[in-house]
Design a protein around this motif. Structure first.
Motif, PDB file in Angstrom:
ATOM      1  N   ILE A  67       0.862  -1.177   0.000  1.00  0.00           N
ATOM      2  CA  ILE A  67       0.000   0.000   0.000  1.00  0.00           C
ATOM      3  C   ILE A  67       0.901   1.230   0.000  1.00  0.00           C
ATOM      4  O   ILE A  67       1.765   1.364   0.867  1.00  0.00           O
ATOM      5  N   MET A  76       1.229   2.616   8.171  1.00  0.00           N
ATOM      6  CA  MET A  76       0.226   1.565   8.233  1.00  0.00           C
ATOM      7  C   MET A  76       0.206   1.031   9.664  1.00  0.00           C
ATOM      8  O   MET A  76       1.250   0.711  10.226  1.00  0.00           O
ATOM      9  N   GLU A  79      -2.962  -4.411   8.848  1.00  0.00           N
ATOM     10  CA  GLU A  79      -3.220  -4.905   7.501  1.00  0.00           C
ATOM     11  C   GLU A  79      -3.708  -6.336   7.561  1.00  0.00           C
ATOM     12  O   GLU A  79      -3.444  -7.059   8.514  1.00  0.00           O
ATOM     13  N   SER A  80      -4.434  -6.721   6.530  1.00  0.00           N
ATOM     14  CA  SER A  80      -4.937  -8.084   6.417  1.00  0.00           C
ATOM     15  C   SER A  80      -5.018  -8.424   4.935  1.00  0.00           C
ATOM     16  O   SER A  80      -4.671  -7.609   4.085  1.00  0.00           O
ATOM     17  N   ALA A  84      -6.461  -2.590   4.945  1.00  0.00           N
ATOM     18  CA  ALA A  84      -5.398  -1.989   5.740  1.00  0.00           C
ATOM     19  C   ALA A  84      -5.922  -0.711   6.383  1.00  0.00           C
ATOM     20  O   ALA A  84      -6.872  -0.094   5.888  1.00  0.00           O
ATOM     21  N   TRP A  86      -4.400   2.998   7.671  1.00  0.00           N
ATOM     22  CA  TRP A  86      -3.255   3.893   7.593  1.00  0.00           C
ATOM     23  C   TRP A  86      -3.562   5.092   8.485  1.00  0.00           C
ATOM     24  O   TRP A  86      -4.616   5.685   8.386  1.00  0.00           O
ATOM     25  N   VAL A  99      -2.798   0.148  -4.206  1.00  0.00           N
ATOM     26  CA  VAL A  99      -2.644  -1.198  -3.622  1.00  0.00           C
ATOM     27  C   VAL A  99      -2.165  -2.120  -4.736  1.00  0.00           C
ATOM     28  O   VAL A  99      -2.817  -2.249  -5.765  1.00  0.00           O
TER      29      VAL A  99
END
Length: 106
Positions: A67, A76, A79-80, A84, A86, A99
């Motif tokens: 990202i 960030m 995230e997954s 995400a 930020w 992304v």
């Protein structure tokens, strides 16, 4: 679309596919890397945080999502596979987030 698999194997005895494709063990076929792209991207924000969400299917592959905000600010914080968060953004500044999906080599 099955792109076929070369008969050669890498050091981990995985089948090698022609670029730009990846091998899916469960279906024993090579698929185009474009299938790993994120879709249906959405965003919601607060004063200094943005939550990004997307859908994707990694087909069991080891996929890394990068990202990148423009202009670059903050960091960030979560995230997954499908999103995400930020944080540390400047209120009133317009940001564009990119992304990018890519395969890891492990």
């Amino acid at each position: 679309t099955n792109m076929g698999c070369n008969k050669s194997l890498d050091s981990n005895f995985r089948c090698l596919c022609e670029d730009p494709s990846f091998y899916v063990t469960s279906t024993e076929q090579c698929l185009p890397s474009s299938l790993l792209e994120v879709r249906n991207t959405t965003a919601s924000s607060t004063t200094d945080t943005i939550t990004l969400s997307w859908t994707t299917d990694n087909y069991g592959a080891n996929v890394f999502y990068s990202i990148q905000p423009s202009p670059y600010a903050g960091k960030m914080v979560d995230e997954s596979l499908n999103g995400a968060i930020w944080s540390g953004l400047n209120s009133g500044t317009q940001y564009n987030f990119t992304v990018t999906s890519s395969l890891t080599h492990n």
